[in-house]
Write a protein that holds these residues in place. Sequence first.
Motif, mmCIF file in Angstrom:
data_model
loop_
_atom_site.group_PDB
_atom_site.id
_atom_site.type_symbol
_atom_site.label_atom_id
_atom_site.label_comp_id
_atom_site.label_asym_id
_atom_site.label_seq_id
_atom_site.Cartn_x
_atom_site.Cartn_y
_atom_site.Cartn_z
ATOM 1 N N ASN A 168 16.408 4.178 2.161
ATOM 2 C CA ASN A 168 17.327 4.539 2.934
ATOM 3 C C ASN A 168 17.550 4.195 4.279
ATOM 4 O O ASN A 168 18.544 3.698 4.804
ATOM 5 N N GLU A 169 16.383 4.020 5.099
ATOM 6 C CA GLU A 169 16.588 3.615 6.424
ATOM 7 C C GLU A 169 15.878 2.531 6.893
ATOM 8 O O GLU A 169 16.425 1.500 7.599
ATOM 9 N N GLY A 170 14.556 2.190 6.322
ATOM 10 C CA GLY A 170 13.658 1.122 6.942
ATOM 11 C C GLY A 170 14.231 -0.154 6.934
ATOM 12 O O GLY A 170 14.348 -0.958 7.841
ATOM 13 N N ARG A 171 14.581 -0.622 5.631
ATOM 14 C CA ARG A 171 15.221 -1.803 5.296
ATOM 15 C C ARG A 171 16.475 -2.364 6.096
ATOM 16 O O ARG A 171 16.831 -3.372 6.520
ATOM 17 N N HIS A 172 17.368 -1.130 6.115
ATOM 18 C CA HIS A 172 18.760 -1.447 6.864
ATOM 19 C C HIS A 172 18.380 -1.723 8.345
ATOM 20 O O HIS A 172 18.755 -2.390 9.060
ATOM 21 N N LYS A 173 17.230 -0.760 9.021
ATOM 22 C CA LYS A 173 16.759 -0.837 10.490
ATOM 23 C C LYS A 173 16.293 -2.466 10.625
ATOM 24 O O LYS A 173 16.716 -3.139 11.641
ATOM 25 N N LYS B 208 7.642 7.699 1.285
ATOM 26 C CA LYS B 208 7.723 6.514 2.282
ATOM 27 C C LYS B 208 8.654 5.564 1.560
ATOM 28 O O LYS B 208 9.534 4.974 2.266
ATOM 29 N N ARG B 209 8.629 5.388 0.298
ATOM 30 C CA ARG B 209 9.482 4.357 -0.671
ATOM 31 C C ARG B 209 11.075 4.847 -0.179
ATOM 32 O O ARG B 209 11.895 3.944 0.125
ATOM 33 N N GLU B 210 11.263 6.223 -0.409
ATOM 34 C CA GLU B 210 12.714 6.597 -0.281
ATOM 35 C C GLU B 210 13.326 6.425 1.141
ATOM 36 O O GLU B 210 14.317 5.911 1.500
ATOM 37 N N ARG B 211 12.066 6.667 2.229
ATOM 38 C CA ARG B 211 12.558 6.322 3.601
ATOM 39 C C ARG B 211 12.967 4.890 3.914
ATOM 40 O O ARG B 211 13.580 4.543 4.587
ATOM 41 N N TRP B 212 11.910 4.088 3.173
ATOM 42 C CA TRP B 212 12.286 2.622 3.458
ATOM 43 C C TRP B 212 13.564 2.075 2.722
ATOM 44 O O TRP B 212 14.152 1.450 3.317
ATOM 45 N N THR C 60 0.862 -1.225 -0.038
ATOM 46 C CA THR C 60 0.025 0.054 0.143
ATOM 47 C C THR C 60 1.057 1.382 0.037
ATOM 48 O O THR C 60 0.373 2.313 -0.525
ATOM 49 N N MET C 61 2.052 1.029 0.376
ATOM 50 C CA MET C 61 3.114 2.311 0.591
ATOM 51 C C MET C 61 3.775 2.515 -0.688
ATOM 52 O O MET C 61 4.333 3.338 -0.730
#
Length: 194
Positions: A164-169, A158-162, A151-152
């Motif tokens: 750059n940050e989300g998947r590494h976290k 949100k895609r860029e945040r994911w 959905t995102m």
Amino acid sequence: MDQEFYKDFKGWVFNPKTCEAVITLFDGKTWRYIHVLDPMWLVNCSRKDIECLFFNKIMYYEADKEQALRYQKLVKVFFEKDINSGRYWESKWRDLELEEFLKEERHNERMDKKMAEAAKRAKWRLGMGSFEIHQTPIESEERKIPRWSKTMDGIKEKRERWINEGRHKRKRMLAERAEERKIKYRERRRNWKD
């Protein structure tokens, strides 16, 4: 109220100390100042003066923007409706026009406040802005591993945040959980041997 001052006009500014607009005039020899405490006093200016004030915007500090723009908005109405000291019209029509303008201004101010609050709430819901109230972090929320949902996918931020940050976290948190499980399993095995 002085009239026909447009020839000597140099500028006008909102004075925050006295909460009045000050019109500055210079005739080549002396400086004069017209202090306008109430924006409605500007209705006593001549047509040329209204034009002069309309085309030369009032100067103000950012903190005083709302109060200063009241003068500018009334000058705009006087310019558009051709309201000035040389104009003869029935006072009841003038009062109705000004009353409508003031109602519209109050309505616009209320709508601006509501829109700002709604935008703030929407940003907070989307995780784009921080909420003013400082809260202690909830342990279960802090330990939640971020996930990507389809959905995102269409939301660029949100895609860029994911990426750059989300998947590494997520990788880091999964590795930490796996390490915690190993440690717990080792402790359990030691306890069984004893």
